[in-house]
Write an enzyme that holds these catalytic residues in place. Sequence first.
Site, PDB file in Angstrom:
ATOM      1  CE  LYS A  32      -3.665   2.354   2.580  1.00 41.63           C
ATOM      2  NZ  LYS A  32      -4.535   2.295   3.772  1.00 41.63           N
TER       3      LYS A  32
ATOM      4  CE  LYS B 165      -6.442   1.934  -0.714  1.00 41.20           C
ATOM      5  NZ  LYS B 165      -7.123   1.925   0.590  1.00 41.20           N
TER       6      LYS B 165
END
Length: 336
Positions: free
Chosen positions: A201, A259
């Site tokens: 992330k 992400k």
Amino acid sequence: MHYAGSFPTTRMRRNRQDAWTRALVAENALHVSDLIWPIFLTEGKGQRVEVPSMPGVFRVSTDVVAEHVAEAASLGIPAVALFPYTPMESRDEDGTEALDPDNLTCRAARALKAAHPGVGIIGDIALDTYTLHAHDGVVRNGEVHNEETVEALVTMSLNYAKAGVDVVAPSDMMDGRIGTIRRALDAEGLIHTRIMSYAAKYASGFYAPFRDAIGSLTGPDRTGPKDKKTYQMDPANTDEALREVALDLAEGADMVMVKPGLPYLDVVHRVRREFGAPTFVYQVSGEYSMLMAAIERGWLDHDRAMMESLMCFKRAGANGILTYFAVKAAKIIKAG
């Protein structure tokens, strides 16, 4: 007629000539079963409130969440991911509302599991939706404290699993949290609860509409925390992403996630090729809102831009996609 001599012209266009040919030679396909629909939750009764920065995306209250998800379930979308909008009066510096076994996410999970038992429920595990400062963890002396945050994430995970959440998804990026959560779940007999780790992330600029949706645009300029770079990844790095994924898989993650999505297709590709583990990608709020802004201005065709963006994730190697377009895309796929 003379046919001898050099090889004939290679015509790549021959296999593009007809729709049936294109279908036969397509290298990738997008299926409804590839889609996960993120859902925003809110307190109250009968609430279905559009998120200002995300056209067509709504916050819904627990009494209507089952109805809200009914169409997705009928289309065959396999799972939804839950994200709460916690009122400011229920937030504090430590995010203690996250630890309540009857909080918004737990109530929504119970309602969904009762109404749609065949739909998987993914619960976001992080404190940013519960804290006044909107960091993903507990802040001590100006820093996000790793171990104290992990303790809170364990409590959240246990509560969510007992409420009916099938997959806990730690999105906090604290060190060691996957192994600690896995041990706690197993010790409580919750051996079938899966962990989808936000393993790679990034500290991205594409999260702002999401922070609007969950009420985490804090401060006078409503920008949210100035700096999550001490725990989220540097956009410059890809080798580091592989180290993160390797650690989370070794600690017991069942699935991993990258992400954001479109700006990090190379990371998705590397993770899937390197590990062969179930790899998911989040087409985040900024990607959605960026496309919708152009669509609303007539600069892009909605269906073509949406479906092309989703196919990119499949081409990169993703097993599944978290996307706010899930229901609209599923309708197109079903229509053939």
